[in-house]
Design a protein around this motif. Structure first.
Motif, short mmCIF file in Angstrom:
data_model
loop_
_atom_site.label_atom_id
_atom_site.label_comp_id
_atom_site.label_asym_id
_atom_site.label_seq_id
_atom_site.Cartn_x
_atom_site.Cartn_y
_atom_site.Cartn_z
N ARG B 130 67.44 61.32 -19.73
CA ARG B 130 68.14 62.09 -20.63
C ARG B 130 67.15 63.25 -20.79
NH1 ARG B 130 71.94 60.71 -25.27
NH2 ARG B 130 71.89 62.48 -26.81
N ALA B 139 72.57 63.57 -19.16
CA ALA B 139 71.87 62.29 -18.73
C ALA B 139 72.33 61.95 -17.05
CB ALA B 139 72.52 61.09 -19.64
N ALA B 166 72.92 57.81 -22.64
CA ALA B 166 73.91 58.51 -22.05
C ALA B 166 74.92 58.99 -23.48
CB ALA B 166 74.97 57.70 -21.19
N LEU B 172 77.16 63.86 -18.33
CA LEU B 172 76.93 62.49 -17.98
C LEU B 172 76.99 62.34 -16.38
CD1 LEU B 172 75.68 59.58 -18.14
CD2 LEU B 172 78.16 58.71 -18.75
N HIS B 174 76.78 60.12 -13.46
CA HIS B 174 76.84 58.61 -13.23
C HIS B 174 77.34 57.99 -12.28
CE1 HIS B 174 77.24 54.12 -14.50
NE2 HIS B 174 76.67 54.49 -15.40
N PRO B 206 80.52 61.12 -23.48
CA PRO B 206 80.04 62.56 -23.14
C PRO B 206 81.08 63.24 -23.12
CG PRO B 206 80.52 61.25 -21.19
CD PRO B 206 80.92 60.36 -22.54
N LEU B 209 82.16 63.58 -17.77
CA LEU B 209 81.59 62.90 -16.88
C LEU B 209 81.79 63.13 -15.72
CD1 LEU B 209 80.61 59.75 -16.09
CD2 LEU B 209 83.05 59.10 -16.39
#
Lengths: 129, 251
Positions: B130, B139, B166, B172, B174, B206, B209
């Motif tokens: 983060r 993140a 997150a 974010l 991911h 978030p 994403l």
């Protein structure tokens, strides 16, 4: 949100897949997870109780010696594992939800994660014939 | 912060005309601020090669933050040009001024960036990051099997791997490697299905994403279709597919 360490999350995943009872405690000895087979030992459901303080789960577990006298917390393998930071093994008696007195062997180990962090302890139980 | 994706592919570099849209290079993300400030580089997959060429034209500190040591995250190091530029320790095995650190599992600061690393679910020690600066945050959880733990929909957030990294970030990035069908055949391999990533995103909330670590077998047309399906299941969550060259501004 205070995050559980990933080693604890994965230990819970392991415990949830086992057919033998398992207790998982945090570094303070709070019972943060017990699996379905352990629910029948405690007579409680994890979904109902959530996490339990050490004093509470020790009292509800009611581990005793052969003569029926209650085992003090400091003599229980899981408490030894988390307080003294070493593996511990013992056998004792419990009276499970079905009223039957059972002799259980217990092995407890501290869980040492990355960076040698002690993130909790795990106890596995085995019913002795 | 300005975030640039230099490599978004997972597991294995996958160059070719049918992957050119999302890119075939493996994980590498650049985070930087003003032109005279340091650069953070998240992972050193094959995408780091082109980043290194771009950085050679500048003279500023570079901090490479590895998530873990699987090959697709370190393979580009040998071709990262700044490592081979002269620095104060010229004459050492590498001519640059190189310092290696273990990632602290606690908050740390690099030139005004506040960072936190935490272990996340993936085979072998693997961290997510983060990064916060000037009230904005991102993140990076590139390799993360979120479903390998308690039930994603029912469990409390403190039992979700990576959640505290997150939670509430502006951006974010991911892992979203698999379809649901693929995940069912690859449980324990360390990656998430798109549906699991969306579910995690809805919990962590978030601002945006970005899907990442695309499966090598997913061509542009497959990813186009998957991302249409993803948008349909995202609800109020803003979701964008990660592709090579994508830029996100957080100011």
């Amino acid at each position: 949100v205070a995050q559980k360490p990933v080693e604890v999350i994965l230990t819970r995943q392991l415990a949830s897949c086992l057919a033998m009872p398992a207790f998982l405690v945090d570094p303070e000895g709070n019972l943060i997870y017990y699996n379905e087979p352990a629910e029948s030992l405690l007579g409680l459901r994890y979904e109902d109780t959530g996490e339990m303080a050490m004093t509470d789960w020790v009292r509800m577990f009611r581990a005793s010696g052969a003569d029926g006298s209650l085992l003090p917390a400091e003599a229980q393998p899981l408490v030894i594992a988390i307080r003294e930071g070493r593996p511990a093994h013992d056998s004792f008696w419990i009276q499970a939800l079905d009223g039957v007195r059972r002799r259980l062997a217990t092995t407890a180990v501290p869980i040492e994660g990355q960076g040698k962090r002690v993130v909790g302890a795990l106890a596995l139980f085995w019913e002795e014939g | 912060m300005r975030i640039v994706l230099w490599g978004t592919r997972g597991s294995l570099a996958s160059p070719g005309s049918d992957t050119a849209g999302y890119g075939g290079n493996t994980a590498c993300v650049q985070v930087h601020g003003a032109p005279d400030e340091c650069v953070l580089v998240l992972d050193a997959g094959t995408g780091i090669r082109a980043l290194g060429i771009a950085l050679c034209e500048e003279e500023r500190p570079v901090h490479v933050l590895l998530s873990h040591l699987h090959l697709d995250h370190i393979q580009g190091l040998g071709f990262f040009a700044p490592l081979f530029q002269s620095g104060p320790t010229s004459g050492a095995p590498l001519p640059c001024d190189l310092t290696l650190h273990d990632t602290p599992l606690a908050e740390f600061v690099i030139d005004g960036y506040r960072l936190r690393a935490d272990l996340i679910c993936h085979p072998g020690p693997t961290v997510g990051y983060r990064i916060e600066r000037d009230g904005r945050s991102m993140a990076y959880l590139s390799d993360h099997e979120i479903a390998l733990g308690p039930d994603l929909e029912r469990t409390s957030s403190d039992w979700l791997s990576g959640f505290s990294l997150a939670e509430g970030v502006d951006l974010l990035v991911h892992d979203a490697q698999y379809t649901e069908e693929e995940y069912a055949e690859r449980v324990g391999w360390g990656h998430s299905s798109i549906a699991h990533t969306i579910a995690f995103g809805r919990r962590a909330a978030p601002g945006k994403l970005v899907t990442f670590h695309h499966d090598p077998s997913h061509t542009d047309s497959v990813l186009d279709r998957l991302h249409l399906e993803m948008a349909a299941m995202a609800g109020g969550l803003e979701v964008a597919p990660g592709y090579e060259g994508a830029v996100f501004e957080l100011w």
